[in-house]
Scaffold this motif. Structure first.
Motif, PDB file in Angstrom:
ATOM      1  N   VAL A 220       0.750  -0.765  -0.213  1.00 18.14           N
ATOM      2  CA  VAL A 220      -0.067  -0.170  -0.188  1.00 18.14           C
ATOM      3  C   VAL A 220       1.011   1.306   0.050  1.00 18.14           C
ATOM      4  CG1 VAL A 220      -1.923   1.039   1.256  1.00 18.14           C
ATOM      5  CG2 VAL A 220      -1.669  -0.922   1.155  1.00 18.14           C
ATOM      6  N   SER A 221       1.949   1.456   1.043  1.00 20.70           N
ATOM      7  CA  SER A 221       2.099   2.091   1.073  1.00 20.70           C
ATOM      8  C   SER A 221       4.035   2.586  -0.255  1.00 20.70           C
ATOM      9  CB  SER A 221       3.435   2.632   2.389  1.00 20.70           C
ATOM     10  OG  SER A 221       3.889   1.232   2.408  1.00 20.70           O
ATOM     11  N   LYS A 222       3.768   2.203  -0.435  1.00 18.14           N
ATOM     12  CA  LYS A 222       5.506   1.319  -1.833  1.00 18.14           C
ATOM     13  C   LYS A 222       6.826   1.850  -0.942  1.00 18.14           C
ATOM     14  CE  LYS A 222       1.722   1.144  -4.576  1.00 18.14           C
ATOM     15  NZ  LYS A 222       2.209  -0.443  -5.026  1.00 18.14           N
ATOM     16  N   ARG A 223       6.366   1.520   0.189  1.00 19.73           N
ATOM     17  CA  ARG A 223       7.832   1.191   0.901  1.00 19.73           C
ATOM     18  C   ARG A 223       8.572   0.021   0.594  1.00 19.73           C
ATOM     19  NH1 ARG A 223       7.934   3.919   6.769  1.00 19.73           N
ATOM     20  NH2 ARG A 223       9.971   3.600   5.897  1.00 19.73           N
ATOM     21  N   SER A 224       9.874   0.086   1.397  1.00 21.60           N
ATOM     22  CA  SER A 224      10.654  -1.320   1.322  1.00 21.60           C
ATOM     23  C   SER A 224      10.011  -2.005   2.400  1.00 21.60           C
ATOM     24  CB  SER A 224      12.284  -1.072   0.583  1.00 21.60           C
ATOM     25  OG  SER A 224      13.195  -1.299   1.294  1.00 21.60           O
ATOM     26  N   VAL A 225      10.386  -3.381   2.362  1.00 19.17           N
ATOM     27  CA  VAL A 225      10.635  -4.200   3.094  1.00 19.17           C
ATOM     28  C   VAL A 225      12.297  -4.634   3.534  1.00 19.17           C
ATOM     29  CG1 VAL A 225       8.106  -4.897   2.267  1.00 19.17           C
ATOM     30  CG2 VAL A 225      10.325  -6.190   1.479  1.00 19.17           C
ATOM     31  N   THR A 226      11.873  -5.232   4.784  1.00 20.33           N
ATOM     32  CA  THR A 226      13.727  -5.973   4.905  1.00 20.33           C
ATOM     33  C   THR A 226      13.634  -7.013   5.749  1.00 20.33           C
ATOM     34  OG1 THR A 226      14.357  -3.237   5.744  1.00 20.33           O
ATOM     35  CG2 THR A 226      15.049  -5.688   6.675  1.00 20.33           C
ATOM     36  N   MET A 227      15.003  -8.373   5.419  1.00 15.37           N
ATOM     37  CA  MET A 227      13.930  -9.338   5.574  1.00 15.37           C
ATOM     38  C   MET A 227      15.452  -9.509   6.390  1.00 15.37           C
ATOM     39  SD  MET A 227      14.752 -11.959   2.866  1.00 15.37           S
ATOM     40  CE  MET A 227      12.969 -11.814   1.925  1.00 15.37           C
ATOM     41  N   ARG A 228      16.173 -10.637   7.678  1.00 15.78           N
ATOM     42  CA  ARG A 228      16.676 -10.905   8.195  1.00 15.78           C
ATOM     43  C   ARG A 228      16.903 -11.685   8.661  1.00 15.78           C
ATOM     44  NH1 ARG A 228      19.289  -6.853  11.460  1.00 15.78           N
ATOM     45  NH2 ARG A 228      17.143  -4.710  11.396  1.00 15.78           N
ATOM     46  N   ASN A 274      12.678   3.126  -5.926  1.00 16.47           N
ATOM     47  CA  ASN A 274      12.881   4.747  -6.147  1.00 16.47           C
ATOM     48  C   ASN A 274      14.594   4.955  -5.820  1.00 16.47           C
ATOM     49  OD1 ASN A 274      10.606   4.705  -6.985  1.00 16.47           O
ATOM     50  ND2 ASN A 274       9.621   5.159  -4.820  1.00 16.47           N
ATOM     51  N   GLY A 275      15.772   3.771  -5.914  1.00 19.92           N
ATOM     52  CA  GLY A 275      16.918   4.393  -5.624  1.00 19.92           C
ATOM     53  C   GLY A 275      16.593   3.757  -4.445  1.00 19.92           C
ATOM     54  N   VAL A 276      15.821   4.081  -3.226  1.00 16.38           N
ATOM     55  CA  VAL A 276      16.866   3.884  -1.932  1.00 16.38           C
ATOM     56  C   VAL A 276      16.195   2.728  -1.510  1.00 16.38           C
ATOM     57  CG1 VAL A 276      16.071   5.224   0.480  1.00 16.38           C
ATOM     58  CG2 VAL A 276      16.243   6.211  -1.665  1.00 16.38           C
ATOM     59  N   ASP A 277      17.413   1.979  -0.858  1.00 14.72           N
ATOM     60  CA  ASP A 277      16.037   0.782   0.695  1.00 14.72           C
ATOM     61  C   ASP A 277      15.879   1.022   1.780  1.00 14.72           C
ATOM     62  OD1 ASP A 277      18.405   1.231   2.225  1.00 14.72           O
ATOM     63  OD2 ASP A 277      19.377  -0.504   1.150  1.00 14.72           O
ATOM     64  N   SER A 278      15.005  -0.125   2.988  1.00 12.05           N
ATOM     65  CA  SER A 278      14.681   0.591   3.746  1.00 12.05           C
ATOM     66  C   SER A 278      15.516   0.691   5.156  1.00 12.05           C
ATOM     67  CB  SER A 278      13.494  -0.860   4.023  1.00 12.05           C
ATOM     68  OG  SER A 278      14.169  -2.089   4.757  1.00 12.05           O
ATOM     69  N   LEU A 279      16.524   0.379   5.156  1.00 13.02           N
ATOM     70  CA  LEU A 279      17.745   0.896   5.966  1.00 13.02           C
ATOM     71  C   LEU A 279      18.155   2.120   5.995  1.00 13.02           C
ATOM     72  CD1 LEU A 279      19.918  -2.200   5.882  1.00 13.02           C
ATOM     73  CD2 LEU A 279      18.051  -1.299   7.433  1.00 13.02           C
ATOM     74  N   ASP A 280      18.330   2.771   4.110  1.00 13.68           N
ATOM     75  CA  ASP A 280      18.901   4.028   4.051  1.00 13.68           C
ATOM     76  C   ASP A 280      17.451   5.245   5.059  1.00 13.68           C
ATOM     77  OD1 ASP A 280      21.621   3.870   2.625  1.00 13.68           O
ATOM     78  OD2 ASP A 280      20.652   3.433   0.980  1.00 13.68           O
TER      79      ASP A 280
END
Length: 291
Positions: A220-228, A274-280
């Motif tokens: 929905v937000s189009k944000r990145s996701v992170t996995m560990r 969009n050129g940015v990952d969730s950590l950044d």
């Protein structure tokens, strides 16, 4: 044993007027005491068995506390606990994974007329998501990821890995990407596994865990996701591990059935959007908040 020693004080504080049955944990009906009993049993099982593959509570536990217990064990798995490892199967099914399938479901329902109806439609969609496990290569994970290898809390290396459709993995030479896939569980997590062939012939297997709720929110937000997760590697003297996903013969179409040993290397990876990952993105939000 320290937690068990504190049990009388816990009961005295929270269940002073409800003595319950202290002699039989199976007959215990007080929800808070049930949860405490399950935590004590979990610690005892870790101590006696060394490694737990089945994290299902072995003592009675009410539904609300069961959800809290599952989130606790999922955190142990996601953060790389050496005592708790994901079971080979899970009762939870994979989320509806393709953008097309999601669009088809949402467009097949009447547009919501209120916030309550919107919430109800989302709940039905999320339920349908969990009951669909047809595609192990979801579109929301396709793309390029930043991967950081971590030992003892220190980043020892970073690279980029590209997940393509139908399970193809692309990495920078001299390494060679093999396959990737997503499988349901454990608990509210999904398990993402991919394999890489190093230049010396060793096969590295990365197994990470991503929160299913975060995946749904990211759509929905189009944000990145992170996995560990953790990194396993081929060893000549390794013992054969679990057999993949029970009842899913396609698992070995992607993953090589070889013996692995777990190393000390953990990893964290985030999808570039969009050129940015969730950590950044998290770092940028923190810097903005400080300003």
């Amino acid at each position: 044993e320290t937690l068990y020693a504190d049990k009388p004080a816990f009961i005295q504080r929270w269940y002073k007027n409800d003595p319950g049955n202290e002699s039989d944990v199976q007959a215990e009906i007080r929800p808070g005491v049930q949860y405490l009993n399950c935590l004590i049993q979990l610690l005892r099982d870790c101590y006696t068995k060394g490694v737990l593959y089945d994290v299902t509570p072995t003592l009675p536990l009410r539904s609300g506390y069961r959800n809290a217990y599952e989130r606790l064990t999922a955190s142990l798995i996601e953060l790389g606990s050496g005592y708790v490892r994901p079971p080979p199967s899970s009762s939870l099914s994979l989320a509806m994974t393709t953008t097309a399938a999601t669009a088809k479901y949402l467009t097949s329902t009447a547009p919501p007329k209120s916030a309550r109806e919107e919430f109800g439609r989302f709940a039905k969609w999320e339920s349908a998501v969990r009951k669909n496990r047809e595609n192990p290569y979801p579109d929301d994970l396709v793309g390029t990821w930043n991967v950081e290898d971590i030992v003892g809390g220190t980043v020892i290396g970073a690279t980029q890995v590209t997940f393509k459709q139908q399970g193809e993995v692309v990495v920078l030479p001299p390494m060679q990407g093999l396959r990737w896939r997503l499988d349901p569980g454990p608990t509210h997590l999904d398990t993402c596994t991919f394999q890489v062939l190093s230049d010396d012939g060793a096969i590295l297997q990365y197994k990470g865990f991503v929160d299913r709720g975060s995946r749904l929110e990211a759509r929905v937000s189009k944000r990145s996701v992170t996995m560990r997760g953790g990194v396993s590697f081929l060893m000549r003297d390794a013992e054969m591990g679990g057999s993949g996903i029970v009842g899913d013969d396609s698992y070995w179409d992607d993953m090589l059935p070889i013996s692995y040993k777990n190393g000390m290397t953990k990893f964290v990876m985030s999808r570039i959007v969009n050129g940015v990952d969730s950590l950044d993105s998290d770092i940028q939000e923190q810097e903005t908040a400080v300003q």
